[in-house]
Scaffold this motif. Structure first.
Motif, PDB file in Angstrom:
ATOM      1  N   GLN A 229     -19.955  35.278  16.692  1.00  0.00           N
ATOM      2  CA  GLN A 229     -20.995  34.611  15.901  1.00  0.00           C
ATOM      3  C   GLN A 229     -22.143  34.167  16.808  1.00  0.00           C
ATOM      4  O   GLN A 229     -23.315  34.417  16.508  1.00  0.00           O
ATOM      5  CB  GLN A 229     -20.392  33.408  15.176  1.00  0.00           C
ATOM      6  CG  GLN A 229     -21.384  32.643  14.334  1.00  0.00           C
ATOM      7  CD  GLN A 229     -20.742  31.448  13.644  1.00  0.00           C
ATOM      8  OE1 GLN A 229     -19.620  31.057  13.946  1.00  0.00           O
ATOM      9  NE2 GLN A 229     -21.460  30.867  12.721  1.00  0.00           N
ATOM     10  N   ARG A 230     -21.809  33.549  17.918  1.00  0.00           N
ATOM     11  CA  ARG A 230     -22.828  33.069  18.843  1.00  0.00           C
ATOM     12  C   ARG A 230     -23.679  34.224  19.366  1.00  0.00           C
ATOM     13  O   ARG A 230     -24.909  34.141  19.409  1.00  0.00           O
ATOM     14  CB  ARG A 230     -22.172  32.320  20.014  1.00  0.00           C
ATOM     15  CG  ARG A 230     -23.170  31.778  21.027  1.00  0.00           C
ATOM     16  CD  ARG A 230     -22.482  31.074  22.186  1.00  0.00           C
ATOM     17  NE  ARG A 230     -21.533  31.892  22.900  1.00  0.00           N
ATOM     18  CZ  ARG A 230     -21.846  32.806  23.831  1.00  0.00           C
ATOM     19  NH1 ARG A 230     -23.105  33.001  24.144  1.00  0.00           N
ATOM     20  NH2 ARG A 230     -20.914  33.494  24.438  1.00  0.00           N
ATOM     21  N   LEU A 231     -23.029  35.316  19.749  1.00  0.00           N
ATOM     22  CA  LEU A 231     -23.764  36.455  20.294  1.00  0.00           C
ATOM     23  C   LEU A 231     -24.665  37.100  19.252  1.00  0.00           C
ATOM     24  O   LEU A 231     -25.807  37.473  19.560  1.00  0.00           O
ATOM     25  CB  LEU A 231     -22.793  37.487  20.881  1.00  0.00           C
ATOM     26  CG  LEU A 231     -22.064  37.051  22.150  1.00  0.00           C
ATOM     27  CD1 LEU A 231     -20.999  38.081  22.533  1.00  0.00           C
ATOM     28  CD2 LEU A 231     -23.044  36.823  23.290  1.00  0.00           C
ATOM     29  N   LEU A 232     -24.186  37.245  18.025  1.00  0.00           N
ATOM     30  CA  LEU A 232     -25.015  37.822  16.967  1.00  0.00           C
ATOM     31  C   LEU A 232     -26.262  36.971  16.732  1.00  0.00           C
ATOM     32  O   LEU A 232     -27.370  37.486  16.605  1.00  0.00           O
ATOM     33  CB  LEU A 232     -24.221  37.958  15.670  1.00  0.00           C
ATOM     34  CG  LEU A 232     -23.176  39.063  15.630  1.00  0.00           C
ATOM     35  CD1 LEU A 232     -22.294  38.919  14.397  1.00  0.00           C
ATOM     36  CD2 LEU A 232     -23.839  40.425  15.660  1.00  0.00           C
ATOM     37  N   VAL A 233     -26.069  35.663  16.683  1.00  0.00           N
ATOM     38  CA  VAL A 233     -27.199  34.762  16.424  1.00  0.00           C
ATOM     39  C   VAL A 233     -28.145  34.737  17.618  1.00  0.00           C
ATOM     40  O   VAL A 233     -29.365  34.818  17.450  1.00  0.00           O
ATOM     41  CB  VAL A 233     -26.709  33.345  16.055  1.00  0.00           C
ATOM     42  CG1 VAL A 233     -27.870  32.371  15.982  1.00  0.00           C
ATOM     43  CG2 VAL A 233     -25.955  33.384  14.726  1.00  0.00           C
ATOM     44  N   GLU A 234     -27.606  34.643  18.829  1.00  0.00           N
ATOM     45  CA  GLU A 234     -28.466  34.615  20.018  1.00  0.00           C
ATOM     46  C   GLU A 234     -29.305  35.879  20.134  1.00  0.00           C
ATOM     47  O   GLU A 234     -30.462  35.826  20.529  1.00  0.00           O
ATOM     48  CB  GLU A 234     -27.622  34.452  21.282  1.00  0.00           C
ATOM     49  CG  GLU A 234     -27.127  33.049  21.501  1.00  0.00           C
ATOM     50  CD  GLU A 234     -26.227  32.944  22.730  1.00  0.00           C
ATOM     51  OE1 GLU A 234     -25.951  33.976  23.397  1.00  0.00           O
ATOM     52  OE2 GLU A 234     -25.808  31.820  23.035  1.00  0.00           O
TER      53      GLU A 234
ATOM     54  N   THR B  88     -22.955  32.532  10.114  1.00  0.00           N
ATOM     55  CA  THR B  88     -23.640  33.486  10.981  1.00  0.00           C
ATOM     56  C   THR B  88     -24.921  33.960  10.306  1.00  0.00           C
ATOM     57  O   THR B  88     -25.971  34.064  10.952  1.00  0.00           O
ATOM     58  CB  THR B  88     -22.717  34.683  11.308  1.00  0.00           C
ATOM     59  OG1 THR B  88     -21.502  34.188  11.880  1.00  0.00           O
ATOM     60  CG2 THR B  88     -23.385  35.632  12.288  1.00  0.00           C
ATOM     61  N   LEU B  89     -24.836  34.215   9.002  1.00  0.00           N
ATOM     62  CA  LEU B  89     -26.040  34.602   8.256  1.00  0.00           C
ATOM     63  C   LEU B  89     -27.092  33.505   8.313  1.00  0.00           C
ATOM     64  O   LEU B  89     -28.282  33.777   8.467  1.00  0.00           O
ATOM     65  CB  LEU B  89     -25.678  34.923   6.802  1.00  0.00           C
ATOM     66  CG  LEU B  89     -24.959  36.250   6.598  1.00  0.00           C
ATOM     67  CD1 LEU B  89     -24.295  36.297   5.229  1.00  0.00           C
ATOM     68  CD2 LEU B  89     -25.942  37.401   6.770  1.00  0.00           C
ATOM     69  N   GLU B  90     -26.666  32.266   8.195  1.00  0.00           N
ATOM     70  CA  GLU B  90     -27.618  31.144   8.281  1.00  0.00           C
ATOM     71  C   GLU B  90     -28.347  31.171   9.613  1.00  0.00           C
ATOM     72  O   GLU B  90     -29.554  30.975   9.686  1.00  0.00           O
ATOM     73  CB  GLU B  90     -26.874  29.819   8.094  1.00  0.00           C
ATOM     74  CG  GLU B  90     -27.770  28.618   7.917  1.00  0.00           C
ATOM     75  CD  GLU B  90     -28.100  27.891   9.215  1.00  0.00           C
ATOM     76  OE1 GLU B  90     -29.013  27.065   9.216  1.00  0.00           O
ATOM     77  OE2 GLU B  90     -27.439  28.167  10.235  1.00  0.00           O
ATOM     78  N   GLY B  91     -27.622  31.449  10.684  1.00  0.00           N
ATOM     79  CA  GLY B  91     -28.234  31.503  12.007  1.00  0.00           C
ATOM     80  C   GLY B  91     -29.178  32.676  12.181  1.00  0.00           C
ATOM     81  O   GLY B  91     -30.144  32.596  12.930  1.00  0.00           O
TER      82      GLY B  91
ATOM     83  N   ARG C 282     -33.814  37.713   5.409  1.00  0.00           N
ATOM     84  CA  ARG C 282     -34.961  37.610   4.502  1.00  0.00           C
ATOM     85  C   ARG C 282     -34.526  37.297   3.081  1.00  0.00           C
ATOM     86  O   ARG C 282     -35.203  36.604   2.353  1.00  0.00           O
ATOM     87  CB  ARG C 282     -35.749  38.917   4.509  1.00  0.00           C
ATOM     88  CG  ARG C 282     -36.574  39.096   5.745  1.00  0.00           C
ATOM     89  CD  ARG C 282     -37.492  40.296   5.612  1.00  0.00           C
ATOM     90  NE  ARG C 282     -37.959  40.674   6.926  1.00  0.00           N
ATOM     91  CZ  ARG C 282     -37.427  41.633   7.651  1.00  0.00           C
ATOM     92  NH1 ARG C 282     -36.430  42.344   7.192  1.00  0.00           N
ATOM     93  NH2 ARG C 282     -37.908  41.897   8.846  1.00  0.00           N
ATOM     94  N   ASP C 283     -33.391  37.851   2.671  1.00  0.00           N
ATOM     95  CA  ASP C 283     -32.948  37.711   1.292  1.00  0.00           C
ATOM     96  C   ASP C 283     -31.823  36.691   1.169  1.00  0.00           C
ATOM     97  O   ASP C 283     -30.664  37.045   0.993  1.00  0.00           O
ATOM     98  CB  ASP C 283     -32.500  39.067   0.738  1.00  0.00           C
ATOM     99  CG  ASP C 283     -32.202  39.007  -0.755  1.00  0.00           C
ATOM    100  OD1 ASP C 283     -32.646  38.035  -1.409  1.00  0.00           O
ATOM    101  OD2 ASP C 283     -31.535  39.914  -1.262  1.00  0.00           O
ATOM    102  N   GLY C 284     -32.179  35.423   1.271  1.00  0.00           N
ATOM    103  CA  GLY C 284     -31.189  34.368   1.082  1.00  0.00           C
ATOM    104  C   GLY C 284     -30.650  34.340  -0.331  1.00  0.00           C
ATOM    105  O   GLY C 284     -29.548  33.854  -0.583  1.00  0.00           O
ATOM    106  N   ALA C 285     -31.402  34.896  -1.272  1.00  0.00           N
ATOM    107  CA  ALA C 285     -30.961  34.928  -2.672  1.00  0.00           C
ATOM    108  C   ALA C 285     -29.709  35.775  -2.837  1.00  0.00           C
ATOM    109  O   ALA C 285     -28.959  35.578  -3.796  1.00  0.00           O
ATOM    110  CB  ALA C 285     -32.080  35.465  -3.556  1.00  0.00           C
TER     111      ALA C 285
END
Length: 146
Positions: A4-9, A39-42, A46-49
Motif C-alpha cells: 500500500q505504501r509503495l503504491l501510494v508513494e 490505498t485508493l484514497e491515497g 479521478r472517479d471517486g464516485a
C-alpha cells in the motif's frame, strides 16, 4: 502495508482498476477490501464516485471505510462539491437495516461535515430517529448540527 505504501508513494494509478475490483469483491476478506479502499484514497483516483456503491456494503468495516474514503476525496479542494453531494444523497437514502453501529456513527460524522442548512438538519434528524438510542451516534448528530 508495504505494498500500500509503495503504491501510494509511487502514485501508481495503474493499480486503480485492480484496487477497485478488490474493494468491490464481496467474497474477499474485509481487511483486504478496506486496505484497497485506503490505498485508493491515497492515490486520489479521478472517479471517486465509483466507490459510492460501497457505502451500503453489508460488511460494516467496508461500508464505514468507504464512507470515510469518499468523504476524504469529496472534500479535497480540487474536487468541488459534486462528489460530496452524491455521497450525501447515498447516505440519506441508505436503508436503516444495513446500519451497524459503526456505520451509523460514520454516517452521522460524515453528514455533519458535508451538510448544511435545513436539508442537512433533516438528514441528521432522520439518522437520529434511526440510531438516537446509541449515545455516541446521538453525540455525533448533535455535533453535526453545529
Amino acid at each position: 502495508d508495504t505494498a500500500q505504501r509503495l503504491l501510494v508513494e509511487r502514485g501508481d494509478l495503474g493499480a486503480v482498476p485492480a484496487l477497485l475490483a478488490l474493494a468491490r469483491d464481496g467474497r474477499a476478506e474485509a481487511r483486504a477490501r478496506v486496505a484497497a479502499l485506503w490505498t485508493l484514497e491515497g492515490l486520489e483516483p479521478r472517479d471517486g464516485a465509483a466507490l459510492l456503491p460501497l457505502v451500503d456494503d453489508l460488511e460494516p468495516h467496508v461500508a464505514t471505510a468507504a464512507i470515510r474514503v469518499v468523504e476524504s476525496l469529496a472534500t479535497r479542494p480540487s474536487r468541488g462539491g459534486a462528489l460530496g453531494a452524491r455521497l450525501v444523497r447515498a447516505l440519506d437514502r441508505a436503508p436503516a437495516s444495513t446500519d451497524a453501529p459503526e456505520v451509523a456513527l460514520q454516517r452521522a460524522l460524515t453528514l455533519g461535515r458535508l451538510t448544511r442548512g435545513a436539508a442537512g438538519t433533516r438528514t441528521l434528524l432522520t439518522l437520529a430517529k434511526r440510531h438516537g438510542q446509541n449515545p455516541i451516534v446521538a453525540d455525533a448528530v448533535v455535533a453535526g448540527l453545529a
